[in-house]
Design a protein around this motif. Structure first.
Motif, mmCIF file in Angstrom:
data_model
loop_
_atom_site.group_PDB
_atom_site.id
_atom_site.type_symbol
_atom_site.label_atom_id
_atom_site.label_comp_id
_atom_site.label_asym_id
_atom_site.label_seq_id
_atom_site.Cartn_x
_atom_site.Cartn_y
_atom_site.Cartn_z
ATOM 1 N N GLN A 153 0.762 -1.324 0.138
ATOM 2 C CA GLN A 153 -0.038 0.117 0.125
ATOM 3 C C GLN A 153 0.881 1.307 0.137
ATOM 4 O O GLN A 153 0.524 2.346 0.698
ATOM 5 N N CYS A 154 1.870 1.344 -0.794
ATOM 6 C CA CYS A 154 2.744 2.535 -0.845
ATOM 7 C C CYS A 154 2.052 3.584 -1.802
ATOM 8 O O CYS A 154 2.616 4.675 -1.926
ATOM 9 N N TYR A 155 1.161 3.105 -2.538
ATOM 10 C CA TYR A 155 0.373 4.006 -3.725
ATOM 11 C C TYR A 155 1.263 4.452 -4.827
ATOM 12 O O TYR A 155 0.926 5.296 -5.422
ATOM 13 N N ARG A 156 2.481 3.917 -4.765
ATOM 14 C CA ARG A 156 3.355 4.473 -6.133
ATOM 15 C C ARG A 156 2.629 4.021 -7.382
ATOM 16 O O ARG A 156 2.789 4.810 -8.229
ATOM 17 N N CYS A 157 2.033 2.743 -7.449
ATOM 18 C CA CYS A 157 1.415 2.184 -8.550
ATOM 19 C C CYS A 157 0.509 3.538 -9.256
ATOM 20 O O CYS A 157 0.747 3.752 -10.484
ATOM 21 N N PRO A 202 7.565 -1.357 -5.479
ATOM 22 C CA PRO A 202 8.603 -1.727 -4.595
ATOM 23 C C PRO A 202 8.598 -3.510 -4.195
ATOM 24 O O PRO A 202 9.495 -3.863 -3.544
ATOM 25 N N THR A 203 7.615 -4.023 -4.567
ATOM 26 C CA THR A 203 7.620 -5.490 -4.224
ATOM 27 C C THR A 203 6.832 -6.163 -5.410
ATOM 28 O O THR A 203 6.630 -5.710 -6.449
ATOM 29 N N PHE A 206 3.127 -5.969 -9.118
ATOM 30 C CA PHE A 206 2.933 -5.772 -10.597
ATOM 31 C C PHE A 206 4.390 -6.307 -11.153
ATOM 32 O O PHE A 206 5.426 -5.865 -10.618
HETATM 33 S S1 SF4 Z 1 3.020 -0.106 -5.826
HETATM 34 FE FE1 SF4 Z 1 2.868 -2.116 -5.304
HETATM 35 S S2 SF4 Z 1 3.063 -2.176 -2.985
HETATM 36 FE FE2 SF4 Z 1 2.686 0.097 -3.500
HETATM 37 S S3 SF4 Z 1 0.426 0.053 -3.535
HETATM 38 FE FE3 SF4 Z 1 1.143 -0.335 -5.361
HETATM 39 S S4 SF4 Z 1 0.658 -2.632 -5.545
HETATM 40 FE FE4 SF4 Z 1 1.128 -2.329 -3.525
#
Ligand code: SF4
Ligand SMILES: Cc1cc2nc3c(=O)[nH]c(=O)nc-3n(C[C@H](O)[C@H](O)[C@H](O)COP(=O)(O)O)c2cc1C
Ligand code: FES
Lengths: 902, 154, 423
Positions: A153-157, A202-203, A206
């Motif tokens: 849940q880092c919201y980067r996507c 970061p994981t 995706f």
């Molecule tokens: S970038 Fe990856 S880890 Fe971060 S919120 Fe989106 S799916 Fe989750």
């Protein structure tokens, strides 16, 4: 400069940046997730917490998020503070409560930012005793795999996909600890930049689906610095191989070019390298093609490669080295560009402007700093995708000035977006159809190519009366032109973009006039040209005649052999003319890596290396020469670089002995001697004998595994690793372990940083240039050489002619490019053939959507389903450019449409 | 497809805000008011009308507690499960409701008459326990009163 | 004893309409402010009156207004009444909204004038159906009477007012999340700085004030700063609407001078504990404040005194914990609420709150372990102010941290006996 104190030590740093990026620049290992160097800070993950003290005396301090603090003079900070450390460890523990811990079967394992950060903070024992939440995954199309349980849940996507790249079909749903990142329903991600999710996440949520089909861990790949071959922008990439197969393309940071991202064509278009359609062996075709061994091949070549009676046809997708080797083989006077006369003329025109030096050819990075942008005749998302992404950033940055007034720094992403809301810089797009960037443009202008040029001329004339004005422009168009001119005039950093996509020289002239009119004595306007292929610019700079002249030579001179280098000529002109051209010769020698219509006609067919198996240099649209390196040494010994074959063939003409063969470095040096414009291409990277501490730069990470076992099923004794005589890179894991010179970075890795985030360590400062300077050399000096002369070939008003249609080549990011289409995913995304016309024209044809219409064009006939495009001007019909089934057309083209299959 | 009435109301809300998207929550409320819940089709229709993608709108819709993305019954019972009602015994009310309606939180009766949902504090803490059915608030609840109250809702 | 906010509210009668309100002096403050005072004078007056925000944080209202840029001719600015009231145990704004909506509207007009805002919103919680109807109606009346709209009372000042009802999320009450909700977005909070006063709704300068705060404004303008300060004998100015819920004889709301003691509220106004139960503790200002216990009964309910006792005045609406209610269950109920209402934006809140909730439930159900108390304590430490993105999680930790302090024996008993002693 500002002085800050971190754990009692003083550092001189740049004020105004955020503390996190500053700490990373200083080399500290400070963990983070939601911050991204290109996307800025939002303060969501709370991973980057450190202590901030009021002054030197303050011992208590308070916890702050380093990504949200602005660097100021006299700041007292602590990274090592026990409570800050404890909090950072705690954040990881929270993130891990629901993480599946499935690293062993996760594609991200070994290059996972979450793994790195977990180790970095020291969290190891699990205290959360309850069941983990779990999610359903979605099907997201051929490029990206989805595994939501791994999400932290880092919201980067969503920040990348939506906010940065303008995607609409990925978002965050629900709330509290149920937040979900995905699409509204299963389906293909629509964005052309979706692949970056694999690097941004970061994981392992995706991940690269194409990698999945031949999965290899990052540490098990042999990698090399390379350049994307699929459009003219020359994005820097890292290509990775194992077991003789190319397995993955990732971004290779270049501060001046593509920064942190690449497009999906670039990322997923590599699979042609592994294609079963590769030419495996030299073939000599008498009546039936016969595989030839080296001896019989050379015997044949010795017979046919007679001096003065051989011509060479070069290629805009082959390297400078390959093209130059061909030129050396056949001689300057027998060397032809493998492109149509129209294209060659467009390129000559572009070179003229770039060499005149009145305007500035901006890098992608510089593009992002433009404040008013005018695009003439290009659908950037499809013809130069990363430039579209850069324009998006440029347009967005305009309200930043207002932000600065209320002290919002440029890295403060959330605050900037809240302040700016829908406010943007000005973007004007003149193109016949809708484009994806239209949503950012005030009012897109859907015009025929000639009308685009006329509008451009009118704009230029408003800017400078020396620039000729078109006649007969409507009041409305004049008003528009004035409006655009006014905006451009007000701009601090205007950018004009045009290109060759519509094969319309007038557009290029008009755009050039605008940029020249805008250029002042001190500051030049930015003028970007999109050119057709990855080395179109380099080839054009060799200044050879076009295919038309090759044809003439065949007709008028006693030529018996044609050598075609990495080129399917049926993509260069009308089928009939190419047929004619190829029929006129006795011997046709084709060197290429894939079978195609031209290679099928070859009397001698020679397999060559792809970019992944070759070293080479190409010149991008900006005029930047960049070098790519061999990723792996192919098992098939026939996969030799074109230049190496061609160089060897000189023995049949010149009687040189093979020992005198050229090294690529020598080739380039020779080229610079003969064509001084290429000055610098021979010194783009350290020479082959370059060593650090006596060592080469390894292409394999030091954790490369299974070397002794990989081929044990074939032979138990480990084969000697291939040697690379041409570069300072080695094909092994042994070698210099420290920081390689920027042009030779085969992969990004630093102790504790296994993921791509390690790129921070390679930069002079976060988001800046690579240490030692970003690789690549701009070949245009930009010194004003000629007098400023305005172009003056204004086309007349476009009048639709009854019965005859102007056929538009509509580029498609997936489909229009020759090599990437071999990737199954790209193929899946490419459009089926269609013909686009506007509603009125369709009505006149008595056709509705999907009706089959016959298109007759240059003696060819195609049956194509109608696609109604409301915005398309009358009298124009668009077809997808160069998709399979629609090649063999000479552009620009006119055609005749009739309903039904009569 | 949105009805003309829905469109008229949504357009009214759009007129009040500087960007179309800003009317998204109002639009969801309007359509839910007419249809009881927001189906995928409704969501798409609203999104199209506001110039948003289905994802963008669903991101908003699923964030809030009271936009229903699944069908609900004709009457919605919202039982306050927050602190004052906890002290005053909402749990007994819940048990009793379960006995009367044979549904738990998050469920709908087979005849679609009631959907039962827990709800944070209804702001009538001095009259706890409290529940709301549709527009009506019932305070100082006792298990005895429940049956009477439910009768009103067909 | 003066009760400026509630003196005209009588729930046995219907709410005050425009006429009623005007007949008791309503809209005089608007007249006075718009026709005879400069915007800056009003802000100064409110600063002098020492009015502190009644939404929970207790920040000086006038000072907050003074951050709004004022040399901004023609720029859109917003004033928002925060009527989201969703904090468990809090029900004070409802009385003001339902009892006298014009008082709020008048306060908003004066406040908007003070910061020269031209658009205002009442952000109302969806559950307040009656209030919604009343406010809508009152806004219409105010438009008709010329208190809203163009050129109000010939002063040249324009103000639009709209009612927005939320769709349910505690976060919407947090002032920056509220702005996102009004923009039609997910109600996640925004960072400060930049403060809404400079970049708020749609990126424009914005003030968000609590309903009770705004209702005080007309009275301050009418009677002056000193009068307001004199309303309370204690260190804080004005009156406060206090409330009590739980097992007391007469739960309810009372407007009293700032600084009334807990004991007076509990015993005099709420009529003491119900028969058969006795007092154990109280959350003095809503769900996100620390417990006070027996020894604190004589603490004055003002900002400073309550802080000294280890809690916060918050919203001033108390929830009483009695001896027949399990404190673990009580706290679990609170944490369940907070975990549910976390927006999911920042890690500590999104992941930490559900963890505490799960631990509390397992303790309550008899499956807790001794080390769970450490984990709970760890959370109270790491979810403190500054560590999370907004004040939701730190608020959530207040009852937990004080609960662990005062009811530790009860927690331990649950764990030892593997069951809840109250069940
Ligand atoms: S970038 Fe990856 S880890 Fe971060 S919120 Fe989106 S799916 Fe989750
Ligand atoms: C999670 C959360 C919920 C809040 N809910 C409310 C609310 O419902 N009503 C309110 O007035 N303030 C609420 N606040 C406080 C507001 O953020 C803000 O401080 C207040 O509206 C300012 O008004 P005031 O200065 O008049 O007190 C809440 C704060 C938080 C952190
Ligand atoms: S990186 Fe700073 S809060 Fe996420």
């Amino acid at each position: 400069m500002a002085t800050i104190y971190i754990d009692h030590k003083a550092y001189e740093v740049t004020p105004g940046k955020n503390v996190l990026e500053t700490c990373l620049t200083l080399g500290f290992d400070l963990p983070y997730f939601c911050w991204h160097p290109a996307m800025g800070s939002v303060g969501a993950c709370r991973q980057c917490a450190i202590k901030l003290f009021k002054d030197e005396e303050d011992t208590k301090g308070r916890l702050v998020m380093s990504c949200m603090e602005t660097v100021k003079d006299n700041m007292y900070l602590s990274i090592e503070d026990p409570s800050a450390r404890a909090f950072r460890t705690q954040v990881i523990e929270w993130l891990m409560t629901n993480h599946p811990h499935d690293c062993a079967v996760c594609d991200e394992g070994g290059s996972c930012h979450l793994q790195d950060m977990t180790v970095m903070t020291g969290h190891n024992y699990r205290r959360f005793q309850f069941p983990k939440r779990s999610y359903k995954n979605q099907y997201l199309g051929p490029f990206i795999n989805h595994e939501m349980n791994r999400c932290i849940q880092c919201y980067r996507c969503v920040r990348f996909y939506k906010d940065y790249a303008g995607g609409k079909d990925l978002d965050v749903f629900a709330a509290h600890n149920h937040v979900y990142f995905g699409r509204a329903a299963d389906g293909t991600l629509e964005s052309e930049f979706s692949g970056n999710l694999a690097e941004v996440c970061p994981t392992g949520v995706f991940t690269d689906k194409s990698l999945k089909s031949h999965y290899t861990r990052k540490w098990d790949m042999t990698m090399a610095p390379s350049i994307c071959q699929h459009c003219s922008l020359g994005c820097n990439i890292i290509a990775g191989e194992r077991y003789g197969e190319l397995r993955q393309i990732t971004n290779r940071y270049n501060g001046a070019v593509n920064g942190y991202f690449i497009c999906d064509r670039g990322r997923f278009g590599y699979e042609f390298v592994n294609s079963i359609n590769r030419i495996q062996q030299p073939l000599v075709r008498a009546h039936i093609p016969e595989p030839a061994d080296k001896d019989s091949l050379y015997r044949q070549l010795a017979i046919i490669l007679t001096k003065h009676r051989t011509i060479g046809i070069a290629s805009p997708r082959a390297s400078l080295e390959a093209n130059f080797a061909l030129r050396q083989l056949v001689g300057k006077e027998n060397f032809y560009q493998g492109v149509s006369e129209t294209e060659a003329q467009l390129m000559r025109n572009i070179l003229l402007t770039l060499n005149a030096g009145h305007t500035h050819s901006p890098s992608l990075k510089e593009t992002e700093a433009a404040d008013v942008v005018f695009i003439l005749g290009e659908d950037l998302t499809n013809s130069a995708p990363m430039l579209a992404l850069a324009v998006r950033q440029a347009i967005r940055k305009v309200p930043f000035e207002k932000a600065a007034q209320i002290s919002i720094p440029t890295w403060h992403d959330a605050a900037l977006r809240e302040l700016a809301q829908e406010e943007k810089g000005e973007l004007f797009i003149a193109y016949p159809t809708k484009t994806k960037l239209d949503e950012l443009a005030g009012k897109p202008l859907h015009l025929s190519p000639d009308e685009i040029a006329r509008l451009g001329y009118a704009v230029a004339a408003y800017l400078n009366t020396n620039s000729p004005a078109p006649e007969g422009l409507s009041k409305h168009s004049l008003k528009l032109a004035r409006h655009i001119a006014d905006s451009l005039k007000k701009a601090k950093n205007s950018l004009i973009i045009c290109g060759t996509s519509l094969f319309n020289e007038a557009i290029i002239n008009a755009a050039t006039n605008i940029a020249m009119a805008l250029s002042g004595e001190e500051k030049k306007a930015n003028l970007s040209f999109i050119v057709p292929e990855c080395n179109s610019m380099g080839l054009a700079m060799m200044d050879a005649p076009s295919l038309t002249y090759a044809m003439e030579a065949l007709e008028n001179r006693d030529i018996d052999t044609v050598i075609v280098l990495e080129n399917d000529l049926y993509r260069r002109g009308g089928k009939k003319e190419i047929d004619l051209l190829l029929e006129q010769r006795k011997n046709l020698v084709v060197l290429d890596h894939l079978h195609h219509e031209t290679s099928n006609k070859a009397s001698i067919l020679i397999p060559v290396a792809t970019f992944a198996e070759a070293e080479g240099t190409i010149v991008n649209n900006e005029g930047r020469a960049q070098r790519f390196f061999q990723v792996f040494s192919p098992k098939n010994e026939n996969f030799r670089e074109s230049w190496s074959w061609l160089d060897e063939f000189r023995q049949f003409q010149n009687g040189i002995s093979p020992e005198e063969l050229q090294e690529p470095g020598n080739l380039l040096a020779g080229m610079v001697r003969l064509m001084p414009q290429f000055k610098g291409v021979d010194t783009l990277s350290p020479a082959a004998d370059f060593r650090i501490s006596g060592q080469k730069i390894p292409r394999e990470p030091h954790r490369y595994s299974g070397r002794t076992a990989m081929l044990a099923n074939i032979n138990v004794s480990e084969p000697k690793p291939p040697e690379d005589h041409h570069s300072a890179l080695s094909f092994t894991m042994e070698g210099y372990k420290g920081m390689p010179p920027a042009p030779l970075i085969p992969f990004f890795w630093a102790p504790g940083w296994n993921s791509v985030q390690s790129v921070n360590k390679y930069q002079t400062e976060v988001g800046g240039s690579l240490r030692g300077g970003d690789p690549g050399e701009r070949l245009f000096s930009e010194i004003r050489s000629a007098e400023r002369r305005y172009q003056n070939h204004i086309p007349p008003t476009f009048i639709p002619s009854a019965g005859e249609w102007l056929i538009l080549p509509l580029p498609h990011i997936f489909g229009s490019e020759e090599l990437s289409i071999y990737s199954p995913g790209i193929n899946e995304r490419s459009p089926k053939p269609y013909i686009a016309i506007n509603r009125k024209d369709a009505k006149n044809l008595n056709a509705v959507e999907n009706d089959l219409v016959q298109l007759r064009i240059q003696d060819q006939s195609y049956f194509l389903p109608v696609r109604i495009m409301e915005e398309l001007p009358e009298g124009l019909a668009g077809i997808p450019y160069q998709i399979p089934g629609l090649t063999g057309i000479s552009w620009p083209a006119k055609g005749i449409l009739t309903k039904g299959n009569t | 497809m949105l009805s003309t009435d829905e469109i008229r109301r949504i357009d009214h809300e759009i007129a009040l805000v500087p960007v179309r998207k800003a009317a998204s929550i109002e639009a969801l409320k309007i359509v839910q008011h007419h249809r009881g819940w927001i189906s995928d089709e409704s969501l798409q229709a609203i999104a199209a009308h506001l110039g948003m993608s289905a994802e963008e709108l669903d991101s908003v819709a699923t964030f809030y507690n009271l936009i229903f993305r699944k069908p609900v019954g004709r009457n919605i019972i919202l039982l306050c499960d927050s602190i004052s009602c906890y002290v005053m015994g909402y749990e007994q009310i819940y048990t009793h409701l379960q006995a009367l309606l044979h549904i738990k939180f998050g469920e709908t009766t087979p005849d679609d008459r009631f959907t039962l949902l827990p709800n944070p504090c209804l702001g009538s803490c001095d009259h706890a326990p409290v529940l709301m059915i549709n527009q009506d608030t019932y305070r100082d609840l006792t298990t005895e009163k429940l049956q009477e109250i439910l009768k009103e809702y067909k | 004893m003066e009760r400026p906010l509630t003196q005209h509210i009588n729930f046995n009668r219907s709410s005050l309409n425009l006429k009623d309100y005007q007949s008791v002096g309503g809209y005089q403050a608007v007249e006075k402010a718009l026709t005879s005072m400069a915007p800056g004078d009003i802000t100064k007056m409110v600063i002098e009156a020492d009015l502190k925000g009644r939404g929970g944080a207790g920040f000086s209202t006038g000072t907050k207004w003074s951050f709004v840029p004022m040399n901004t001719l023609g720029q859109t600015k917003y004033l928002i009444a925060n009527a989201d009231e969703m904090e468990p145990g809090t029900f004070k704004d409802r009385m003001l909204l339902e009892g006298n909506p014009h008082q709020l509207i008048e306060g908003m007009i004066v406040a908007a004038y003070a910061i020269q805002a031209n658009i205002s919103y009442v952000f109302l919680r969806w559950a307040y159906k009656k209030a919604a109807w009343l406010i809508k109606h009152a806004i219409e009346e105010a438009y008709t009477a010329g208190y809203l709209g163009k050129n109000i009372l010939g002063s040249g000042f324009n103000l639009e007012m709209h009612l927005h009802t939320g769709i349910g999320r505690y976060m919407c009450g947090e002032e920056t999340a509220l702005l996102n909700a009004l923009e039609g977005k997910r109600a996640t909070p925004r960072t400060k700085p930049p403060f809404p006063q400079v970049s708020g709704l749609f990126g424009k300068p914005t003030i968000v004030n609590n309903v009770e705060t705004l209702c005080n404004i007309p009275h301050i303008v009418n009677h002056g700063a000193d009068w307001f300060k004199d309303l309370s004998p204690g260190s804080d100015a004005g009156t406060k609407i206090y409330g009590i819920s739980g097992r007391v004889n007469k739960p309810g709301l009372w407007e009293l001078p700032m600084g009334t003691t807990v004991r007076e509220l509990l015993e005099t106004h709420a009529g003491g504990m119900k028969k058969g139960v006795s007092f154990r503790a109280v959350l003095p200002g809503g769900a996100s404040t620390d417990f006070l216990v027996e020894e604190h009964l004589d603490v004055k309910m003002d900002y400073k005194s309550i802080a000294a006792a280890g809690s916060r005045l918050g919203t001033g609406t108390m929830i009483v914990l009695d001896d027949q209610t399990c404190p673990v269950g009580f706290i679990h109920n609170l944490e369940h609420f907070f975990a549910q209402e976390s927006c999911g934006w920042c890690t500590p809140c999104r992941e930490g709150l559900p963890w505490t909730e799960k631990i509390l439930l397992s303790i309550e159900n008899g499956t807790g372990r001794p080390e769970d108390l450490e984990l709970l304590e760890m959370h109270t430490k790491h979810l403190g102010p500054g560590n999370t993105f907004c004040a939701l999680a730190p608020g959530a930790m207040e009852p937990l941290q004080s609960g662990l302090k005062y009811f530790r024996a009860d927690f331990e008993k649950h764990i030892k006996e593997k069951k809840c002693p109250w069940r």
